[in-house]
Motif scaffolding. Structure first.
Motif, PDB file in Angstrom:
ATOM      1  N   UNK A 154      42.091  43.119  37.961  1.00  0.00           N
ATOM      2  CA  UNK A 154      42.061  41.716  37.494  1.00  0.00           C
ATOM      3  C   UNK A 154      40.959  41.456  36.486  1.00  0.00           C
ATOM      4  N   UNK A 155      40.627  42.459  35.685  1.00  0.00           N
ATOM      5  CA  UNK A 155      39.621  42.262  34.645  1.00  0.00           C
ATOM      6  C   UNK A 155      38.295  42.907  35.017  1.00  0.00           C
ATOM      7  N   UNK A 156      37.548  43.273  33.972  1.00  0.00           N
ATOM      8  CA  UNK A 156      36.265  43.953  34.190  1.00  0.00           C
ATOM      9  C   UNK A 156      35.197  42.976  34.672  1.00  0.00           C
ATOM     10  N   UNK A 157      34.376  43.428  35.611  1.00  0.00           N
ATOM     11  CA  UNK A 157      33.214  42.669  36.106  1.00  0.00           C
ATOM     12  C   UNK A 157      32.557  43.534  37.190  1.00  0.00           C
ATOM     13  N   UNK A 158      31.540  42.992  37.857  1.00  0.00           N
ATOM     14  CA  UNK A 158      30.975  43.639  39.050  1.00  0.00           C
ATOM     15  C   UNK A 158      31.392  42.803  40.255  1.00  0.00           C
ATOM     16  N   UNK A 159      31.449  43.428  41.407  1.00  0.00           N
ATOM     17  CA  UNK A 159      31.838  42.635  42.583  1.00  0.00           C
ATOM     18  C   UNK A 159      31.291  43.213  43.887  1.00  0.00           C
ATOM     19  N   UNK A 160      31.438  42.425  44.933  1.00  0.00           N
ATOM     20  CA  UNK A 160      31.167  42.866  46.316  1.00  0.00           C
ATOM     21  C   UNK A 160      31.919  41.923  47.240  1.00  0.00           C
ATOM     22  N   UNK A 161      32.120  42.327  48.465  1.00  0.00           N
ATOM     23  CA  UNK A 161      32.916  41.475  49.369  1.00  0.00           C
ATOM     24  C   UNK A 161      32.415  41.530  50.814  1.00  0.00           C
TER      25      UNK A 161
END
Ligand code: AKG
Ligand code: FE2
Length: 331
Positions: A154-161
Motif C-alpha cells: 500500500x505504498x512506501x513508508x515505515x511501519x509497526x503494529x
C-alpha cells in the motif's frame, strides 16, 4: 433481458464430494438472476490445487457474479448462497449517495461529520494535546519493543503494529506478538468514553503506525481496509504534520474523488459508506510536512476467523474473470 449464468462450485483437496454427494467436478449450478447486469461471459469458476485462498490473478478476493461485490474467497461460499437466496439483489447497495440514517440520530459528541458527500467520515479535532503528541512520537521512535521497519504494501513508508495480527493472505486473525501498550490503550478508552455514539462501543484490538517521509517519496496507495476481517469503524490518529487524504469511489476512469484535510493531533473516524464504498489514500504531494505519522486503530472481526475454521473443510475455489481486487488494504 435475463442472462443464463454458470456457477461452478467445488471443494478443496481431500473432499471429493459435497454434502449432496455430488462429485466436485459435477457441481455446476445454472441460474438466472433477477438482474441482467452481467454479461453471459462472466462466470465464477473454481480453481484446484492452491488451497483456495487466491484467484488466478493472485487476489484473495473475487467478484460475486450476482451482486458484483468483491468478496473474500474464504467467505465466497456463504456470500453466494445468501446472494442466490436474495435473487441476486445486491445485499449492500452502495451507500455513498445518501447519509447513513443513523447519523442523524446518534450523539456525535466531538465528532464533526464531513460537510460534503462522505457519509461516515468524521474528524475529532485536537483529540490529543501537544504534550501527548510529543510523548507518542518519542515512544514510537524509541522503539524499545519494535523498530520502524520499511514497508512496500500500500505504498512506501515505515511501519509497526500492535495487537491481533490480521493475515490478509491466509485470511486468518492471529494472536498478538506485540500487545497494545498503555500509551495506546489510554487513547482507546478516550475514544470510547468521550467519542459519543459512533465510538461508544469501539474496542480496538489492533493498531498500526505508519511513518511517512515526503523526501523519500512515501505515500499511501488507495485501498479499502479489509472489509471482512476488520470491523465497521476505523480510527486514524494524525501526528507531526497535516495531510490531505483522498477518497475515491467508482471504477477507474469514472471514479469520483474527494480530498479531506487531516490536521495533526486530530482523530479521523471512518465508518458506514466511507469505510465500505470509498477507497482512501494519501499522495506524496498531499503530505504537508517532511514527516507525518499515523496510528490506525481497528477491531478485528473475530467471527471472520471462526468462519474460516468452519469453512476450512470445504473451501471454495472461486476465480472471477479479471477479478483482481484492490482490497487487502489493512496493514
Ligand atoms: O495514514 C493514515 O492516516 C491512514 C493509514 C491507513 O489507511 C491504514 O493504515 O490502513
Ligand atoms: Fe487504510
Amino acid at each position: 433481458m435475463r442472462h443464463q449464468r454458470q456457477l461452478r462450485l467445488g471443494f478443496d483437496g481431500g473432499t471429493e464430494r459435497n454434502e449432496a454427494g455430488a462429485r466436485r467436478s459435477d457441481v455446476i449450478h445454472h441460474y438466472a438472476p433477477t438482474k441482467g447486469r452481467l454479461g453471459p461471459k462472466k462466470k465464477i469458476e473454481k480453481r484446484r490445487g492452491d488451497g483456495g485462498n487466491r484467484t488466478e490473478t493472485g487476489s484473495a478476493f473475487t467478484e460475486c457474479p450476482l451482486c458484483e461485490r468483491k468478496v473474500a474467497l474464504s467467505t465466497a461460499e456463504r456470500h453466494v448462497e445468501e446472494c442466490l437466496a436474495r435473487g441476486g439483489q445486491n445485499p449492500k447497495p452502495p451507500r455513498s449517495t445518501r447519509r447513513d440514517e443513523t447519523e442523524a440520530k446518534v450523539d456525535l459528541g466531538p465528532l464533526v461529520p464531513h460537510e460534503g458527500e462522505l457519509s461516515g467520515q468524521y474528524t475529532w479535532l485536537n483529540f490529543i494535546s501537544v504534550e501527548e503528541e510529543a510523548d507518542l512520537v518519542a515512544y514510537l521512535d524509541a522503539g524499545r519493543r519494535q523498530e520502524w521497519i520499511p514497508k512496500t504494501f500500500n505504498g512506501l513508508a515505515f511501519h509497526k503494529n500492535w495487537g491481533l495480527e490480521v493475515d490478509l493472505r491466509g485470511r486468518t486473525i492471529n494472536p498478538a506478538r506485540h500487545p497494545m501498550p498503555p500509551i495506546l490503550t489510554r487513547l482507546c478508552e478516550r475514544m470510547r468514553e468521550r467519542g459519543g455514539g459512533v465510538l461508544g462501543t469501539f474496542r480496538p484490538d489492533e493498531a498500526n503506525a505508519i511513518d511517512y517521509r515526503k523526501s523519500l517519496g512515501h505515500s499511501l496507495t488507495p485501498h479499502f481496509d479489509d472489509r471482512q476481517l476488520n470491523g465497521d469503524v476505523l480510527c486514524n490518529l494524525c501526528l507531526v504534520s497535516d495531510c490531505a487524504m483522498t477518497y475515491t469511489y467508482g471504477k477507474k476512469g469514472e471514479a469520483r474523488s474527494v480530498d479531506v484535510e487531516l490536521p495533526r493531533r486530530s482523530l479521523q473516524v471512518q465508518t458506514g459508506s466511507v469505510r465500505y464504498d470509498w477507497k482512501h489514500g494519501i499522495s506524496n504531494q498531499n503530505l504537508r510536512g517532511e514527516r507525518r505519522i499515523s496510528i490506525t486503530f481497528r477491531e478485528c472481526r473475530q467471527d471472520g476467523t471462526k468462519e474460516e475454521g468452519e469453512l476450512g473443510r470445504r473451501r471454495w475455489f472461486v476465480a472471477a474473470d479479471g477479478g483482481q481486487s484492490h482490497e487487502s488494504g489493512a496493514m
